[in-house]
Design a protein around this motif. Structure first.
Motif, PDB file in Angstrom:
ATOM      1  N   ILE A   5      24.215  16.597  16.059  1.00 59.27           N
ATOM      2  CA  ILE A   5      24.649  15.473  15.241  1.00 59.27           C
ATOM      3  C   ILE A   5      25.740  16.003  14.281  1.00 59.27           C
ATOM      4  CG2 ILE A   5      22.702  15.807  13.452  1.00 59.27           C
ATOM      5  CD1 ILE A   5      24.089  12.272  14.794  1.00 59.27           C
ATOM      6  N   ARG A   6      25.649  17.222  13.746  1.00 59.37           N
ATOM      7  CA  ARG A   6      26.552  17.570  12.714  1.00 59.37           C
ATOM      8  C   ARG A   6      28.013  18.095  13.256  1.00 59.37           C
ATOM      9  NH1 ARG A   6      23.404  19.146   8.273  1.00 59.37           N
ATOM     10  NH2 ARG A   6      21.390  19.626   8.815  1.00 59.37           N
ATOM     11  N   ASN A   7      27.976  18.223  14.654  1.00 55.94           N
ATOM     12  CA  ASN A   7      29.283  18.624  15.400  1.00 55.94           C
ATOM     13  C   ASN A   7      30.170  17.250  15.703  1.00 55.94           C
ATOM     14  OD1 ASN A   7      28.421  21.125  14.839  1.00 55.94           O
ATOM     15  ND2 ASN A   7      27.322  21.134  17.054  1.00 55.94           N
ATOM     16  N   ILE A   8      29.549  16.077  16.025  1.00 51.78           N
ATOM     17  CA  ILE A   8      30.119  15.164  16.673  1.00 51.78           C
ATOM     18  C   ILE A   8      31.318  14.404  16.035  1.00 51.78           C
ATOM     19  CG2 ILE A   8      28.504  14.695  18.448  1.00 51.78           C
ATOM     20  CD1 ILE A   8      27.585  12.406  16.771  1.00 51.78           C
ATOM     21  N   ASP A   9      32.357  14.082  16.637  1.00 54.42           N
ATOM     22  CA  ASP A   9      33.466  13.189  16.156  1.00 54.42           C
ATOM     23  C   ASP A   9      33.163  11.761  16.153  1.00 54.42           C
ATOM     24  OD1 ASP A   9      35.063  15.386  15.456  1.00 54.42           O
ATOM     25  OD2 ASP A   9      34.864  15.848  17.537  1.00 54.42           O
ATOM     26  N   ILE A  10      32.568  11.452  17.322  1.00 59.07           N
ATOM     27  CA  ILE A  10      32.386  10.176  17.601  1.00 59.07           C
ATOM     28  C   ILE A  10      30.868   9.787  18.044  1.00 59.07           C
ATOM     29  CG2 ILE A  10      32.907   8.039  19.156  1.00 59.07           C
ATOM     30  CD1 ILE A  10      35.833   9.437  19.292  1.00 59.07           C
ATOM     31  N   LEU A  11      30.211   8.755  17.902  1.00 57.28           N
ATOM     32  CA  LEU A  11      28.761   8.363  18.266  1.00 57.28           C
ATOM     33  C   LEU A  11      28.714   6.886  18.797  1.00 57.28           C
ATOM     34  CD1 LEU A  11      25.350   9.404  17.033  1.00 57.28           C
ATOM     35  CD2 LEU A  11      25.779   7.025  17.524  1.00 57.28           C
ATOM     36  N   ILE A  12      28.267   6.848  19.962  1.00 55.45           N
ATOM     37  CA  ILE A  12      28.208   5.545  20.434  1.00 55.45           C
ATOM     38  C   ILE A  12      26.797   5.257  21.135  1.00 55.45           C
ATOM     39  CG2 ILE A  12      29.008   4.152  22.655  1.00 55.45           C
ATOM     40  CD1 ILE A  12      31.593   6.108  22.552  1.00 55.45           C
ATOM     41  N   THR A  13      26.303   4.016  20.630  1.00 55.41           N
ATOM     42  CA  THR A  13      24.866   3.548  20.991  1.00 55.41           C
ATOM     43  C   THR A  13      25.164   2.633  22.098  1.00 55.41           C
ATOM     44  OG1 THR A  13      24.999   1.916  19.571  1.00 55.41           O
ATOM     45  CG2 THR A  13      23.812   4.272  19.071  1.00 55.41           C
ATOM     46  N   ALA A  14      24.330   2.740  23.320  1.00 54.02           N
ATOM     47  CA  ALA A  14      24.319   1.929  24.421  1.00 54.02           C
ATOM     48  C   ALA A  14      22.955   1.832  25.161  1.00 54.02           C
ATOM     49  CB  ALA A  14      25.254   2.472  25.456  1.00 54.02           C
ATOM     50  N   THR A  15      22.020   1.828  24.222  1.00 54.46           N
ATOM     51  CA  THR A  15      20.641   1.861  24.725  1.00 54.46           C
ATOM     52  C   THR A  15      19.701   0.430  24.780  1.00 54.46           C
ATOM     53  OG1 THR A  15      19.748   1.878  22.573  1.00 54.46           O
ATOM     54  CG2 THR A  15      20.436   3.916  23.661  1.00 54.46           C
ATOM     55  N   GLY A  16      20.452  -0.738  24.002  1.00 54.98           N
ATOM     56  CA  GLY A  16      19.732  -1.735  23.559  1.00 54.98           C
ATOM     57  C   GLY A  16      18.303  -1.569  22.951  1.00 54.98           C
ATOM     58  N   ASN A  17      18.218  -0.341  22.540  1.00 50.10           N
ATOM     59  CA  ASN A  17      16.882  -0.022  21.857  1.00 50.10           C
ATOM     60  C   ASN A  17      17.086   0.023  20.311  1.00 50.10           C
ATOM     61  OD1 ASN A  17      14.260   0.638  21.306  1.00 50.10           O
ATOM     62  ND2 ASN A  17      14.243   2.359  22.736  1.00 50.10           N
ATOM     63  N   LYS A  18      16.019   0.192  19.541  1.00 53.40           N
ATOM     64  CA  LYS A  18      16.220  -0.033  18.113  1.00 53.40           C
ATOM     65  C   LYS A  18      16.068   1.312  17.549  1.00 53.40           C
ATOM     66  CE  LYS A  18      11.985  -0.395  16.018  1.00 53.40           C
ATOM     67  NZ  LYS A  18      11.186  -1.218  15.165  1.00 53.40           N
ATOM     68  N   ILE A  75      31.188   5.759  14.158  1.00 53.52           N
ATOM     69  CA  ILE A  75      30.136   5.407  14.731  1.00 53.52           C
ATOM     70  C   ILE A  75      30.023   4.022  15.152  1.00 53.52           C
ATOM     71  CG2 ILE A  75      28.922   5.215  12.365  1.00 53.52           C
ATOM     72  CD1 ILE A  75      26.326   5.918  13.676  1.00 53.52           C
ATOM     73  N   CYS A  76      29.568   3.745  16.423  1.00 43.87           N
ATOM     74  CA  CYS A  76      29.621   2.320  16.856  1.00 43.87           C
ATOM     75  C   CYS A  76      28.608   1.998  17.813  1.00 43.87           C
ATOM     76  CB  CYS A  76      31.032   2.055  17.568  1.00 43.87           C
ATOM     77  SG  CYS A  76      31.285   3.187  18.900  1.00 43.87           S
ATOM     78  N   ASN A  77      28.423   0.784  18.156  1.00 50.30           N
ATOM     79  CA  ASN A  77      27.366   0.181  18.947  1.00 50.30           C
ATOM     80  C   ASN A  77      28.122  -0.621  20.185  1.00 50.30           C
ATOM     81  OD1 ASN A  77      24.887  -0.839  20.104  1.00 50.30           O
ATOM     82  ND2 ASN A  77      24.978  -2.711  18.562  1.00 50.30           N
ATOM     83  N   MET A  78      27.673  -0.144  21.438  1.00 47.29           N
ATOM     84  CA  MET A  78      28.027  -0.603  22.532  1.00 47.29           C
ATOM     85  C   MET A  78      26.813  -1.542  23.216  1.00 47.29           C
ATOM     86  SD  MET A  78      31.093  -0.630  23.857  1.00 47.29           S
ATOM     87  CE  MET A  78      31.395  -0.860  25.477  1.00 47.29           C
ATOM     88  N   GLY A  79      25.873  -1.363  22.540  1.00 47.27           N
ATOM     89  CA  GLY A  79      24.623  -2.081  23.202  1.00 47.27           C
ATOM     90  C   GLY A  79      24.682  -3.625  22.473  1.00 47.27           C
ATOM     91  N   HIS A  80      23.602  -4.291  23.001  1.00 53.50           N
ATOM     92  CA  HIS A  80      23.521  -5.688  22.648  1.00 53.50           C
ATOM     93  C   HIS A  80      23.079  -5.934  21.183  1.00 53.50           C
ATOM     94  CE1 HIS A  80      24.102 -10.017  23.940  1.00 53.50           C
ATOM     95  NE2 HIS A  80      23.146 -10.092  23.054  1.00 53.50           N
ATOM     96  N   SER A  81      22.081  -4.922  20.871  1.00 50.95           N
ATOM     97  CA  SER A  81      21.495  -5.099  19.794  1.00 50.95           C
ATOM     98  C   SER A  81      21.776  -4.568  18.256  1.00 50.95           C
ATOM     99  CB  SER A  81      19.778  -4.986  19.930  1.00 50.95           C
ATOM    100  OG  SER A  81      19.143  -4.977  18.554  1.00 50.95           O
ATOM    101  N   ASN A  82      22.040  -5.148  17.344  1.00 48.59           N
ATOM    102  CA  ASN A  82      22.615  -4.441  16.115  1.00 48.59           C
ATOM    103  C   ASN A  82      21.454  -3.611  15.643  1.00 48.59           C
ATOM    104  OD1 ASN A  82      20.960  -6.289  15.001  1.00 48.59           O
ATOM    105  ND2 ASN A  82      22.157  -6.579  13.366  1.00 48.59           N
ATOM    106  N   THR A  83      20.373  -3.539  16.237  1.00 51.16           N
ATOM    107  CA  THR A  83      19.187  -2.644  15.769  1.00 51.16           C
ATOM    108  C   THR A  83      19.337  -1.201  15.998  1.00 51.16           C
ATOM    109  OG1 THR A  83      17.736  -3.203  17.549  1.00 51.16           O
ATOM    110  CG2 THR A  83      17.602  -4.518  15.371  1.00 51.16           C
ATOM    111  N   GLU A  84      20.253  -0.880  16.954  1.00 58.84           N
ATOM    112  CA  GLU A  84      20.506   0.611  17.595  1.00 58.84           C
ATOM    113  C   GLU A  84      20.603   1.457  16.322  1.00 58.84           C
ATOM    114  OE1 GLU A  84      22.057   1.372  21.425  1.00 58.84           O
ATOM    115  OE2 GLU A  84      22.012  -0.793  21.999  1.00 58.84           O
ATOM    116  N   ILE A  85      21.567   1.101  15.469  1.00 61.05           N
ATOM    117  CA  ILE A  85      22.130   1.663  14.400  1.00 61.05           C
ATOM    118  C   ILE A  85      21.611   1.280  13.230  1.00 61.05           C
ATOM    119  CG2 ILE A  85      24.110   2.559  12.878  1.00 61.05           C
ATOM    120  CD1 ILE A  85      25.716   2.206  15.529  1.00 61.05           C
ATOM    121  N   ASP A  86      20.673   2.209  12.322  1.00 60.30           N
ATOM    122  CA  ASP A  86      20.238   1.476  11.326  1.00 60.30           C
ATOM    123  C   ASP A  86      21.033   1.080  10.101  1.00 60.30           C
ATOM    124  OD1 ASP A  86      18.348   0.735   9.111  1.00 60.30           O
ATOM    125  OD2 ASP A  86      17.344   2.477   9.309  1.00 60.30           O
ATOM    126  N   VAL A  87      21.938   0.223  10.137  1.00 61.06           N
ATOM    127  CA  VAL A  87      22.967  -0.114   9.165  1.00 61.06           C
ATOM    128  C   VAL A  87      22.606  -0.411   7.902  1.00 61.06           C
ATOM    129  CG1 VAL A  87      25.054  -1.460   8.670  1.00 61.06           C
ATOM    130  CG2 VAL A  87      24.586  -0.493  11.118  1.00 61.06           C
TER     131      VAL A  87
END
Ligand code: NAD
Length: 410
Positions: A334-347, A364-376
């Motif tokens: 997590i400390r090294n990444i430049d881009i994080l993409i969620t694609a799980t549909g999970n929370k 940081i962005c969400n590709m999945g369907h549910s906005n619960t993937e990232i705890d915004v």
């Protein structure tokens, strides 16, 4: 591999539904316009893009990036803060007024967009031709609730309204607008839907909760999203799903093509439009190596990014390994990444704790369907400052000056 909740059972009762790929509105436009040409078929359509304020989030796809439309039409009014179509009285050229959209004057442009999209859809064109004779949807009164391509959303909505379809949707809807739009489609005078075409389960759940008597008159549901299907399963388990429902993701042409190949294209397009980021050499973490995750990984690898994957399913994790990606735990990288993409549909796949550890400038962005993937929501604390950079792009700034770039915020 990440040890996190994979069951989706703890997802909130009302999920936001996020969107889809770029062509969905055109598919609908195609379908709906065709349907109205058939006798005794009626359709009401809701959907749209919400604006800042009480947001709903959308996943990142071509549909979620509206900053730089490549279209030739310039809609100077479409992003005006404060202007709401709900206050406007509009008629189409035939005097029809059962719709609420941004601007009916954009109909001709929207129609051209639909025609352009048709070129990319030989399958659905062939189906339409066949349906002209059979009229398989004769008698259907369909309420559709789906996401649309942000670049042309308002114009295509205008084209639908001009074609006599009751469409209640516009780019920049607030949360309240969104539910108002669905309500207008579900509970209207002289109209009783008998089918639901849903994308995330919002129309279904609204009807079930608010209009149970009307819901009983529904003959069937078509659900487009994985998240919406989870919600249907929950209803089914609770014995509340009293009508048949079709899971579009059971169709191989959806999961193995739309989820994979469309997302393979839209992830690059969306990130580029929203952030102008260069992909080469960037360290990217993709959470979830299902169809959507596979598409994202493949695209980013092709652009020279160094791609890491988190997965909770051993088979998918192994697939990621065999495809040449490093499967990691989020905390490892997590400390090294430049881009994080969620694609799980999970929370709660990405938590505040993760975001606290991210480096300055991480996207940081969400590709999945549910906005619960990232705890915004966890970022809504007094010690963090939010700065809107452009449409659908926010900087969240930590007290030490670190900022992360959040796409398609909630
Ligand atoms: N943005 C778009 O245009 C678009 C298009 C299609 C689908 N979707 C959405 O994308 C999501 C994924 O769709 P899919 O077809 O790839 O589903 P999928 O079920 O094939 O893949 C999801 C993967 O995520 C993994 N996973 C679940 N929880 C995880 C966690 N906490 N950490 C790491 N991995 C985890 C699962 O094991 C699975 O392999 C769904 O929400 C779907 O609705 C978005």
């Amino acid at each position: 591999m990440e040890e996190v909740d994979s069951t989706n059972e703890n997802l909130p009762e009302t999920y936001d539904f996020l969107p889809v790929v770029s062509n969905d509105v055109d598919k609908l436009a195609e379908k709906f316009v065709t349907e109205t040409e058939h006798e005794k078929q009626e359709t009401k359509l809701t959907g749209g893009m919400k604006s800042r304020g009480k947001y709903r989030s959308r996943s990142l796809s071509a549909s979620s990036t509206d900053s730089f439309s490549s279209a030739s039409y310039t809609d100077t009014s479409s992003d005006e803060e404060g202007s709401t179509p709900r206050e406007k009285v509009q008629n189409n050229s035939k005097g029809f007024d059962d719709f609420c959209i941004k601007n009916i004057g954009q109909a001709a442009f929207g129609r051209r967009e639909v025609e352009i999209a048709e070129q990319e859809m030989p399958g659905i064109m062939a189906l339409r031709k066949r349906a002209e004779k059979d009229k398989p949807l004769k008698g259907a009164r369909i309420v559709g609730c789906t996401h649309v391509n942000a670049q042309t959303a308002n114009e295509v909505a205008a084209a639908l309204a001009e074609a006599g379809i009751s469409v209640f949707a516009w780019k920049g809807e607030t949360e309240e607008d969104f539910w108002w739009c669905i309500d207008r489609c579900v509970n209207a005078e002289n109209w009783q839907p008998n089918m639901i075409l849903d994308d995330g389960g919002d129309a279904t759940h609204l009807m079930l909760r608010k209009y149970p008597t009307l819901f009983k008159m529904i003959n069937g549901i078509v659900e487009e999203s994985v998240t919406g299907v989870h919600r249907l399963y929950q209803l089914s388990k609770a014995g509340k799903l009293t009508i048949p429902a079709i899971n579009v993701n059971d169709s191989v042409t959806k999961t193995k093509f739309d989820n994979l190949y469309s997302c393979r294209e839209s992830i690059l397009d969306a990130l580029k439009r929203s952030t102008d980021v260069m992909f080469g050499g960037k360290q990217v973490l993709v959470c979830g190596y299902g169809e959507v995750g596979k598409g994202c990984c493949s695209a980013l690898k092709g652009m020279g990014s160094i791609v890491y994957v988190t997965e909770i399913d051993p088979i998918c994790a192994l697939q990621a390994c065999m495809d040449g990606f490093r499967v990691v735990k989020t905390n490892e990288i997590i400390r090294n990444i430049d881009i994080l993409i969620t694609a799980t549909g999970n929370k709660n796949v990405v938590t505040r704790e993760h975001m606290d550890k991210m480096k300055n400038g991480c996207i940081i962005c969400n590709m999945g369907h549910s906005n619960t993937e990232i705890d915004v929501q966890s970022l809504r604390t007094p010690n963090l400052t939010w700065e809107k950079v452009r449409s659908q792009v926010d900087h969240v700034i930590w007290p030490d000056g670190k900022r992360i770039v959040l796409i398609a915020e909630v």
